[in-house]
Write an enzyme that holds these catalytic residues in place. Structure first.
Site, PDB file in Angstrom:
ATOM      1  N   LYS A  53      13.407   2.672  -0.865  1.00 19.95           N
ATOM      2  CA  LYS A  53      12.077   3.161  -0.504  1.00 19.95           C
ATOM      3  C   LYS A  53      12.164   4.651  -0.185  1.00 19.95           C
ATOM      4  O   LYS A  53      12.714   5.042   0.841  1.00 19.95           O
ATOM      5  CB  LYS A  53      11.526   2.424   0.732  1.00 19.95           C
ATOM      6  N   GLU A  95      21.649   6.900   9.744  1.00 23.50           N
ATOM      7  CA  GLU A  95      21.903   8.350   9.830  1.00 23.50           C
ATOM      8  C   GLU A  95      20.667   8.961  10.450  1.00 23.50           C
ATOM      9  O   GLU A  95      19.605   9.032   9.818  1.00 23.50           O
ATOM     10  CB  GLU A  95      22.144   8.944   8.440  1.00 23.50           C
ATOM     11  N   CYS A 106      19.332  17.521   8.832  1.00 21.49           N
ATOM     12  CA  CYS A 106      19.766  16.774  10.020  1.00 21.49           C
ATOM     13  C   CYS A 106      20.896  17.469  10.743  1.00 21.49           C
ATOM     14  O   CYS A 106      20.982  17.387  11.960  1.00 21.49           O
ATOM     15  CB  CYS A 106      20.163  15.365   9.618  1.00 21.49           C
ATOM     16  N   GLU A 117      14.986  17.286  19.040  1.00 19.05           N
ATOM     17  CA  GLU A 117      15.115  17.776  17.668  1.00 19.05           C
ATOM     18  C   GLU A 117      13.770  18.330  17.212  1.00 19.05           C
ATOM     19  O   GLU A 117      12.736  17.691  17.395  1.00 19.05           O
ATOM     20  CB  GLU A 117      15.537  16.623  16.753  1.00 19.05           C
TER      21      GLU A 117
HETATM   22  P1  NAP Z   1      11.229   8.981   9.626  1.00 20.76           P
HETATM   23  O1  NAP Z   1       9.847   9.133  10.059  1.00 20.76           O
HETATM   24  O2  NAP Z   1      12.161   8.224  10.466  1.00 20.76           O
HETATM   25  O3  NAP Z   1      11.167   8.377   8.150  1.00 20.76           O
HETATM   26  C1  NAP Z   1      12.288   8.103   7.382  1.00 20.76           C
HETATM   27  C2  NAP Z   1      11.997   6.968   6.428  1.00 20.76           C
HETATM   28  O4  NAP Z   1      11.710   5.776   7.147  1.00 20.76           O
HETATM   29  C3  NAP Z   1      10.773   7.201   5.537  1.00 20.76           C
HETATM   30  O5  NAP Z   1      11.004   6.621   4.285  1.00 20.76           O
HETATM   31  C4  NAP Z   1       9.696   6.468   6.294  1.00 20.76           C
HETATM   32  O6  NAP Z   1       8.620   6.087   5.485  1.00 20.76           O
HETATM   33  C5  NAP Z   1      10.443   5.248   6.779  1.00 20.76           C
HETATM   34  N1  NAP Z   1       9.865   4.585   7.941  1.00 20.76           N
HETATM   35  C6  NAP Z   1       8.985   5.064   8.842  1.00 20.76           C
HETATM   36  N2  NAP Z   1       8.695   4.133   9.767  1.00 20.76           N
HETATM   37  C7  NAP Z   1       9.396   3.019   9.441  1.00 20.76           C
HETATM   38  C8  NAP Z   1       9.525   1.719  10.013  1.00 20.76           C
HETATM   39  N3  NAP Z   1       8.882   1.361  11.116  1.00 20.76           N
HETATM   40  N4  NAP Z   1      10.348   0.819   9.409  1.00 20.76           N
HETATM   41  C9  NAP Z   1      11.033   1.160   8.303  1.00 20.76           C
HETATM   42  N5  NAP Z   1      10.940   2.373   7.719  1.00 20.76           N
HETATM   43  C10 NAP Z   1      10.135   3.302   8.280  1.00 20.76           C
HETATM   44  O7  NAP Z   1      11.963  10.372   9.450  1.00 20.76           O
HETATM   45  P2  NAP Z   1      11.306  11.671   8.869  1.00 20.76           P
HETATM   46  O8  NAP Z   1      10.468  12.256   9.926  1.00 20.76           O
HETATM   47  O9  NAP Z   1      10.704  11.387   7.570  1.00 20.76           O
HETATM   48  O10 NAP Z   1      12.647  12.546   8.603  1.00 20.76           O
HETATM   49  C11 NAP Z   1      13.172  13.402   9.528  1.00 20.76           C
HETATM   50  C12 NAP Z   1      14.264  12.758  10.370  1.00 20.76           C
HETATM   51  O11 NAP Z   1      15.338  12.295   9.557  1.00 20.76           O
HETATM   52  C13 NAP Z   1      14.911  13.717  11.329  1.00 20.76           C
HETATM   53  O12 NAP Z   1      15.031  13.131  12.594  1.00 20.76           O
HETATM   54  C14 NAP Z   1      16.277  13.967  10.744  1.00 20.76           C
HETATM   55  O13 NAP Z   1      17.244  14.377  11.639  1.00 20.76           O
HETATM   56  C15 NAP Z   1      16.586  12.697  10.100  1.00 20.76           C
HETATM   57  N6  NAP Z   1      17.590  12.879   9.068  1.00 20.76           N
HETATM   58  C16 NAP Z   1      18.869  12.479   9.302  1.00 20.76           C
HETATM   59  C17 NAP Z   1      19.860  12.666   8.352  1.00 20.76           C
HETATM   60  C18 NAP Z   1      21.270  12.230   8.598  1.00 20.76           C
HETATM   61  O14 NAP Z   1      22.009  12.097   7.651  1.00 20.76           O
HETATM   62  N7  NAP Z   1      21.682  11.998   9.827  1.00 20.76           N
HETATM   63  C19 NAP Z   1      19.533  13.249   7.134  1.00 20.76           C
HETATM   64  C20 NAP Z   1      18.219  13.655   6.921  1.00 20.76           C
HETATM   65  C21 NAP Z   1      17.266  13.459   7.896  1.00 20.76           C
HETATM   66  P3  NAP Z   1       7.315   7.049   5.375  1.00 20.76           P
HETATM   67  O15 NAP Z   1       7.739   8.250   4.680  1.00 20.76           O
HETATM   68  O16 NAP Z   1       6.368   6.240   4.587  1.00 20.76           O
HETATM   69  O17 NAP Z   1       6.873   7.328   6.787  1.00 20.76           O
END
Ligand code: NAP
Ligand code: MG
Length: 496
Positions: free
Chosen positions: A193, A268, A302, A400
């Site tokens: 997804k 992650e 990240c 963050e």
């Molecule tokens: P996010 O809101 O957590 O979303 C990530 C993914 O999860 C998206 O595909 C999102 O779908 C989906 N999602 C949202 N709510 C969900 C739920 N309740 N159940 C299952 N899936 C769900 O993160 P983001 O704001 O898009 O991305 C930024 C974050 O990612 C930052 O905190 C960053 O640090 C972290 N990140 C970490 C790494 C690493 O390797 N450690 C790498 C990159 C990013 P939708 O798009 O449809 O909301």
């Protein structure tokens, strides 16, 4: 020419609704619904993408399960599977310009940056895991508890089954490759997804994977809402593994959702990674490195180096150096590779980042550079921002931001900076800048983070395990470690 115009091939592609891939068939959502996809550089709608219904998601899981159960992927020899993954890499390379363009359009990556960075990196990831297909091994053991009898004892690695892969918007193609390649190398069937904002490059990747010979049902791609479709995948009783990259908050929801069938979970998550500059560092390199660590991809990384700690005697020099770089950066559309920093992903995210900057200033941080939204044109831009003289009581230091906002503080002693660096709920990454080799390694040892760079920041590699301590996650991506996380380990004890 710095400005990249959309090629006719990509323009044609965007005229159509982006489809879901279920059981080898490209299809619209069951209820015909789709969502607008925006170009963050311009704020314009560039295309629409089908958003999966729950029934679509269930069909995708069923297709993955059927493909796993009938061994259409695991039944190939390891060398045959390796060839398919290698072919995926070659096809990514053959379509590098198109992939870079798609990454530019929906994720706001600079065209040349994507062409020379993300796209070949994703291809190399498939090559790396192609190599592992033929090297998944067990061990033999000897019994001590039953003397005087003959046994043959061995372990073997087996694929978990269906893996659900949920990824964020900040590096769609690379994030997809980091999960799909090890999952397939291990023998899993997958349902991925993408983040709702960024399905384009992954959709194209799916086409290339089918072309490369990945059997129907082994790769399924379903765009759709996180709290609906993402959650359904994390809960699904027929999914054995969920690998999630995203925010810490959603990571915790994944754990809850996964507990029904106790599926294996890799997370992650977020970070607030320290950059530690000692007074004996090559300051020119450290200043440029600290700026790059936070402003690259507009801080939407990240492992971004978002907390800067500088030893007292060089604090002013380093802060003014980083601030000078920030002030001189050209901020503009990802289509223009002469720019130094591109857009944030969405209007919402832009507002969130800006609110964090305002909160920091209200809490007493000193503005050394940036701080303003850039409102001409429709894109989602903010100035590269440096907040100096911050303290650990401020939310900008603990939380963050995921944008181009650096917080900076002085320190005097090594033990003190280690304590400050470790004073975070996160533990993803850190970088240490010094010419003293012992100090570098002793500090690397003391910092509680999954990735530590010395005199550099943010360099990843397929061979290097990647992931975090504490609330930055569970498990590791990349390397053999990632592959193992898509496997179960079986011990066989045979009395002869
Ligand atoms: P996010 O809101 O957590 O979303 C990530 C993914 O999860 C998206 O595909 C999102 O779908 C989906 N999602 C949202 N709510 C969900 C739920 N309740 N159940 C299952 N899936 C769900 O993160 P983001 O704001 O898009 O991305 C930024 C974050 O990612 C930052 O905190 C960053 O640090 C972290 N990140 C970490 C790494 C690493 O390797 N450690 C790498 C990159 C990013 P939708 O798009 O449809 O909301
Ligand atoms: Mg989100």
């Amino acid at each position: 020419m710095a400005e990249h115009a959309i090629t006719p091939r990509v323009a044609r592609r965007l005229e159509a609704v982006q489809r879901l891939l279920i059981d080898g068939q490209w299809q619209l959502a069951g209820d015909g619904r789709s969502e607008d996809i925006f170009n963050p550089s311009s704020g314009e709608i560039i295309t629409t993408a089908a958003t999966a219904t729950e029934e679509d998601a269930n069909r995708a899981v069923a297709a993955a399960r059927a493909s796993f159960n009938d061994h259409r992927w695991t039944g190939l020899t390891p060398a045959q599977r390796a060839k398919v993954l290698w072919r995926v890499a070659d096809l990514i390379g053959a379509h590098a310009e198109e992939m870079a363009e798609l990454e530019m359009l929906d994720a706001g990556k600079f065209y040349l940056g994507a062409l020379n960075g993300e796209v070949p990196f994703a291809a190399e990831c498939f090559r790396y895991y192609a190599g592992w297909c033929t090297k998944i091994e067990g061990t033999t053991k000897q019994l001590s508890t039953v003397p005087g009898q003959a046994f043959h004892i061995y372990t073997q690695r087996e694929p978990i089954g269906v893996a659900a892969l949920i990824i964020p918007w900040n590096g769609p193609l690379v994030q997809a490759a980091w999960k799909i390649a090890p999952a397939l190398a291990a023998g899993c069937s997958v349902v991925i997804k993408p983040a709702s904002q960024t399905p384009l490059s992954i959709t194209r990747l799916g086409e290339l994977m089918i072309e490369a010979g990945v059997p129907d049902g082994v790769i399924n791609i379903i765009s759709g809402g996180g709290s609906t479709i993402g959650r359904l995948l994390a809960e699904h009783p027929d999914v054995g593994k969920v690998s999630f990259t995203g925010s810490t908050e959603v990571g915790k929801q994944i754990i809850d959702a996964a507990k029904g069938n106790l599926k294996k979970v890799t997370l992650e998550l977020g970070g607030k990674s320290p950059v530690i500059v000692f007074d004996d560092a090559d300051l020119e390199g450290a200043i440029a490195g600290a700026a790059e660590a936070i402003f690259s991809s507009a801080g939407q990384v990240c492992v971004a180096g978002s907390r800067l700690y500088v030893q007292d005697s060089v604090y002013d020099e380093v802060i003014s150096g980083v601030a000078e770089i920030a002030k001189n950066m050209k901020v503009g559309p990802a289509t223009n590779s002469a720019m130094d920093m591109g857009p944030l992903i969405s209007r919402q995210h832009l507002q969130d980042v800006y609110r964090m900057v305002e909160a920091g200033l209200a809490e007493g941080a000193k503005l050394a550079a940036g701080g303003k939204l850039i409102t001409d044109g429709g894109g989602y831009f903010i100035e590269p921002t440096v907040l100096a003289d911050t303290t650990h009581r401020m939310s900008v230091v603990s939380d963050e931001i995921f944008g181009p906002v650096l917080v900076a503080m002085p320190f005097s002693r090594q033990e003190q900076v280690v304590a400050l660096a470790n004073d975070s709920e996160f533990g993803l990454a850190a970088s240490i800048w010094t010419r003293d080799i012992s100090k570098a390694h002793l500090t690397a040892d003391a910092v509680r983070a999954g990735l530590v760079w010395i005199n550099c920041h943010g360099i990843p590699d397929m061979a290097v395990p990647f992931g975090g301590y504490r609330q930055s996650g569970w498990g590791r991506e990349n390397g053999y470690e990632s592959l193992l996380q898509y496997t179960e380990l079986k011990s066989v004890i045979a009395r002869l």
